[in-house]
Design a protein around this motif. Sequence first.
Motif, PDB file in Angstrom:
ATOM      1  N   TRP A 220       0.847  -1.350   0.151  1.00 50.96           N
ATOM      2  CA  TRP A 220      -0.106  -0.143   0.125  1.00 50.96           C
ATOM      3  C   TRP A 220       0.852   0.923  -0.130  1.00 50.96           C
ATOM      4  O   TRP A 220       1.689   1.478   1.075  1.00 50.96           O
ATOM      5  N   SER A 221       0.845   2.133  -1.178  1.00 52.33           N
ATOM      6  CA  SER A 221       1.292   3.365  -1.095  1.00 52.33           C
ATOM      7  C   SER A 221       1.220   3.950  -0.688  1.00 52.33           C
ATOM      8  O   SER A 221       0.191   5.208  -1.068  1.00 52.33           O
ATOM      9  N   ILE A 222       1.705   4.560   1.013  1.00 51.03           N
ATOM     10  CA  ILE A 222      -0.290   5.665   1.874  1.00 51.03           C
ATOM     11  C   ILE A 222       0.335   7.033   0.716  1.00 51.03           C
ATOM     12  O   ILE A 222      -0.883   7.459   0.925  1.00 51.03           O
ATOM     13  N   SER A 223       1.677   6.882   0.649  1.00 47.95           N
ATOM     14  CA  SER A 223       1.787   8.871  -0.298  1.00 47.95           C
ATOM     15  C   SER A 223       1.350   8.803  -1.251  1.00 47.95           C
ATOM     16  O   SER A 223       1.643  10.002  -2.078  1.00 47.95           O
ATOM     17  N   GLN A 224       0.775   8.172  -2.529  1.00 49.13           N
ATOM     18  CA  GLN A 224      -0.195   8.052  -3.070  1.00 49.13           C
ATOM     19  C   GLN A 224      -1.365   8.511  -3.365  1.00 49.13           C
ATOM     20  O   GLN A 224      -1.905   8.623  -4.231  1.00 49.13           O
ATOM     21  N   GLU A 225      -1.954   8.492  -2.047  1.00 52.87           N
ATOM     22  CA  GLU A 225      -3.315   9.225  -1.587  1.00 52.87           C
ATOM     23  C   GLU A 225      -3.419  10.178  -1.176  1.00 52.87           C
ATOM     24  O   GLU A 225      -2.771  10.787  -0.679  1.00 52.87           O
ATOM     25  N   ASP A 226      -4.489  10.612  -1.684  1.00 55.20           N
ATOM     26  CA  ASP A 226      -4.787  12.209  -2.311  1.00 55.20           C
ATOM     27  C   ASP A 226      -5.181  12.537  -0.488  1.00 55.20           C
ATOM     28  O   ASP A 226      -4.274  13.605  -0.357  1.00 55.20           O
TER      29      ASP A 226
END
Lengths: 1057, 498
Positions: A637-643
């Motif tokens: 899960w790439s949290i940093s890609q979440e808005d």
Amino acid sequence: MKKLVQSLFILLFIATSAIAQERTITGTVTDDSDGRPLPGVTIRLKGAKGGTQSAADGRFTLKVPSGVNALEFSYLGYVSQSKNIGTSNVVNIALESDSKALTEVVVTGYGTTKKKDFTGSAATIKGDDLKDRPVQSFVQGMTGQAAGVSIIQPNGLLNNPPVIRVRGVSSISLSSFPLVIVDGIPFPTTDASANSTTNNPLGDINPNDIESIDILKDAASTALYGSRAAAGVLVITTKKGKKGDARVGYDGWFGVNNAVRLPELLNAQQYMDVKNAALKNAVALNPNVVPASQRDANGNGFLPSYNADGSLVDTKWYDEVYRTAYSQNHSVTVSGGTDKTTYYMSGGLSDQNGFLKKNTFKRYSGRVNLTHQATDWLKLNLNMNYNNSLNESPNSGSAPGAAFNSSGLGRIVVAIAPNVAPRNPDGSYNMTVNSVGNGANLVPSNWAHPTVLIDKDKNSSETNRFLANLGADFKLAEGLNFRTNYSWDRSNVENVRFLNPFQGDGVTPGGRATNQNTRRNNWNWINTLQYNKSFDGVHNLNVTVGSDVQKTRAENWGSTRDKLGDPTFFDQFQGTYVSNIPSGNSIDQVSFEAYLASVSYNYNGKYFISGNFRRDGNSGLAAGRKWGNFGGGSVGWSISQEDFFKNSSLGNTVNNLRLRASFGKVGNGNVGAYNEYTTYSPAIYGATPFAWYYNKAGNKDLTWETSTQTDIGINLGLWNDRLTLEADYFYKNINNLILDVPQAPSKGIPEDLIAGGSILANVGSMYNKGFEFGIGGLPVKTDKFSWKVNLNFTFLKNKVTELDPTVKQLIGTTGGLESASITKVGEPIGSIYAVRTKGVNPENGRRIFINAAGREVQYLHQGGVNAWTYLDGTVAPSVAGDAQVIGGTLPKWYGGFNNTFTYGNFDLNLMFTFSGGNYIYNGSRAGLLDQRFWNNSTEILKAWTTPGQSTNIPRTVYSDNVSNGSSFAISDNVEKGDFLRLQTATLGYKLPKTLVSRAGINSLRLYASVNNAFLITNYSGVDPEISTNGNSTLSSGVERNTIPQGRAFTFGLSIGL
Amino acid sequence: MKIFHIKTYKLKIVTVAILTIPLIGSLSSCKKDFLVAEPELTLPEGEAFANPTRILAQVNGLYFSIKSGAFLGGRYLIYNDIRAEEFSNRTSNGVTGLTVYQGTNVASDTYIARLWSQGYITINRVNLFLKGMADHPGVVTQAVNDNYVAEAKFLRALSYFSLIQIFAKPYLLDNGASRGMPLRLLPESNLQNNGLKSSSVAAIYAQILKDLNEAETGLPNTQGDALTNTTRAHKNTAIALKTRVYLAMGKYDKVIEEGNKLVTQTAPFITVDAARVGHALQANIVNVFAAPYTTSESILSFPFADTNIPNTQNQLGYYFNVGNGNLEYSLNITGAGIYADPSWTATDARKTGLTATSSFSGRTYTYPTKFKGISPFLDAAPVIRYAEVLLNLAEAEALNPGGNLVRSRALLDAVRKRSDPTYDFGVLATSAELLAAILKERRIEFLTEGMRYNDLARRVAPIPSFGAGSVSIPVTDPRYTFPIPLQETNTNPEVNNM
């Protein structure tokens, strides 16, 4: 077309900013590595609109408005750079090849994955980080560079196979060496030498040819190699050409190497004093300790010899065996390419000398790598590599199993009497029947003369290897590719040994020559079908199915010829000998067959899931049990890609935050051939009748050893990856361990006579668990100065959880003689097994041991029935069998700390490695304190002499081989192994381009490097990273009679044309 | 344009299909047997009893096993000789018997473990062979079958007897009541049966005698030529070994019973049964230890050849000889060593012909030359000589109640006067005097033939060890016997129980 549009835009920008222009800046953009001009580099004004591109010669001209203080340079494959322009109108810049671009790709099982899409655990090392070093195999250069990967050089012998452990020891009886894949083919890793020299096949790869090394650590990454990946996988990729004109590079270095940390020995006078005192002590207890003829009227047996000038003979035997050694290495590469075809060609020559006299390593290598886009749907690639490696070494006694060789130089050099001269006044060797001459000594020194062994013996192992790899990629449809790849590894090893008839092991046979030849054929054919597609720009899917077939066959033949016809003439196999005996004959064949499938999917680069499956067959396992199923899966899960994250305040600092987890099951295929068969071996009884004798017990139930591994990891990037952190927790559980189960010797199971025979069986289990961290950062980055830092740290715990119910413990031996290692349930594998000691009794100077019942027992050598007594003087049983587990030999923590500083044209790299939490059995110390005619270390001067004296060295009694650990291992020789080492320090200087370009050179870098610069440790032996038993898992962490490590200074240059 | 694309794709697919056909072809050629790799240089067990040639080869394999340099072909003999007073260690080498010499050997000594293992491997090879013969009837004739089975049992008896002597207390100490060793009679080739208690010394002796009696029945009268008669067992070989076993048990009447099968009542002492191999003392003892090692005095000895060597640091000549030998042990020519004994005269052929002196490094060493061959040390390793049968019988006649002391003396004289014709033992009126003379004669006669320790132990005599100091080692001392190796106690903890 794209370029045209780009240029138009740029023109447009320039046009709009033309009004505010104030001055014109010119300059050249070059490649930092080889100084070649870079065309097409995009140059933008910082803080304003406008920019340009560099021309074919790398030059650019740009009008810069006032208020703009810096230019930004960007180019695909290079690190973007911002440069302050100051007041100068000329701005030259060298762009650094983007290491991140490289590390952003992970070469996994049967393809490559972008690091940002990768949810397994892997480390990547760039080839550039390996090439400045005076190493024989690239593996040495990897030391300390990757988290979770431990690399040890067993000693200072050239081209010695290293000990590599990825996340700990992966098996007990099978190899724990990771699978090494070179351009697609599993590569051999075991010592190819059949004699005293060492021949590491990995040394056949020219380190300069390596583009990258990917170390796959967790099960999700390794599961694609399923059957053979239990110990991790090293994927080696060699260099390819890049589009553009031919680039020529030259790398060369010159090195000086010396032995370090040699034990301090007694000089001649001290030797005589110590030994004569011990002799008198012994004779008082037992007059037969040496025959009366070996003592003079004063009871002395060790007497001074004098040189012609009247001075005392005081020989520094180290000078006879060790030397200052010089080495050189040259490598030339030519590479380039067109739109369709790229090429990379290299030639290398390495000529290295070890600090042990006559120890040399030579490698000639040539490589051609080609890629060719034949049509828009067919791409071909071809790699060809031929090399010749010649290893030579006298018997150092440092190869695994050789620790107690009576001709081992590492042992002789410390134990031989210092009061005898190496040569007679007429220059001939001072020697007698198979030993150094006695001089005036009455007690003979029975060590072979080391100089004669060095001068007259020959040991070499030469490999000729041809490695070819032919592959084709078919683009069947958009996103659908079929790839076939056939690799062929053909090697011939010629092992040559000559033992002289004057000293050492050749005396008894009257001179002995042994030649042995190995022809090894190894092929691997991989076919894969890949489907790679992105739907709606957010659903990214990759599916791979394939097959993998490998077959390896080795045929060995050889002969031993004894008793030279003319002992002072022949020194080669081809001479005339009296007897010829076949030796080293064997045939081995193994094959593997596998089918695999893998699927990975991610949604918009945020959510990742992958799974793979592999079915594997191995000819070495029993019929009906040859096939195993392996597989793994991972999520991320790439949290940093979440808005929500991007928009949060944290999002400004943290540019990358990813969580990932994986689980998988892999196998260990290093089981060898023919294990299911119970067989009879051929022999001859006397001169004529042929014989068959039962010689191997097979196991018809033998099946795969498997391990499951769980990995939970996090990736963190801060300030646009200026600081990165990667952390993993791993838990590797090995089940169904294939154990060489020792059988009661009274059962009469053949093979190993010491252990009484054994049978391979699937019993037992073990785990490795731990944490690993990798922190990378760029704390300082200015135009002139930068500091790049990388720290990795691994904590590891190993425990054996189950063995065969009838086997309480496995004893590991050193050199087939010393049983100082134990593996038992509840302890780490290969722990130290020794009898506990408790100092020296101040009253009588006897060593105090602790017996199995916990009672203190003292020992008096030559004491007859009173040899073993309790402290009250009553007779006690011998404690020889009362060994206990003392401690683990596997480091509990280890890592590397790598710093690169650049200042202007200077660069400085400091690479520290550290390790600890382990114990070492310093068996060499037992030899150094042995009370036979052997010389001792100066530590013996602390030996007990007077009642009440408090010391840790017992009273000397001539012939005592028990008190100090020669007879059986004692805890007094166990030491902690913690250390910090400056592994390498390199200072480089890049000559200014203005200077070198006059000579038509694009770039020229000079550097000086020191390897093994210093070592901080309390360990008293030669080196805490020594491994006398090489790659052995059951008897690791032992130092016994091994030659030390060296310190090397290297001076080199790299030229780009 | 689109049509063009389809065409290329079609072309591509066709091309790939064409290319793939050979690929698939070779893949399927892997087939089932791709993963089958059978050993090419060793014989799978299922084929070991396939024909008479292989069975005979297995019999030879049993001899090959027992005469390993780690066992009766070298080290066993050496350890028995160097424990007592006859030798002086020269090299202080830990792997060439130093701890045996010093009486300090411990359970963790790997070279003792090797000896134990090689003995038991031979026993297991016999057990497997006996089972294989039972499982494959009719491959050889019944007569040949009986011969082979008897040879195997003989070798098992010889292995057990050799091991029990050094790893357990002497039979005579307590009539075999003490801890012996595991009695393994089942063939072993899998993971089962590690644990097995030791049997008593008496139980091991009982098995040895059972095997020897059955061997005597099954063995042929003769093996044919002189070489085979010396290197493979025949009826007389089993009988000769029985005299040694019964002597160790103190059963003198049985020694005489067996001995009489081989020895005439009066001089000249020769074998009595003309149908069997004939044995007699050689006129010159030196010839017994010279090539081709097949005199009629050698009842059993093990051969070596260039292609069948004793291996490194196992060779008898390496231990006791100079030249290419390493003289690990030289004769103790002072004090208690037999060399200095006045009864061993300077003119004795065993001194003039079988010892020598050599000087190097300024020192002179005296050493035995029974194994004088240089590397690769092809001197045969002796097991039983006719001289031993005579002295066994002499000792039994001396000690058996009502024994024939005259015959005893005559047997002793036969051995002595062969080498020292003018020597006179004087009056040996009592059995004790005869015994003392016989025991001393054995020290001279069998020096370096592996008898010294056995001759002490079977008399429950202390070991007058030179290497362990002047104090001798009594039978109650743990050092008297070799400890059971750590490797055994580790995998078979029950071995110390009975």
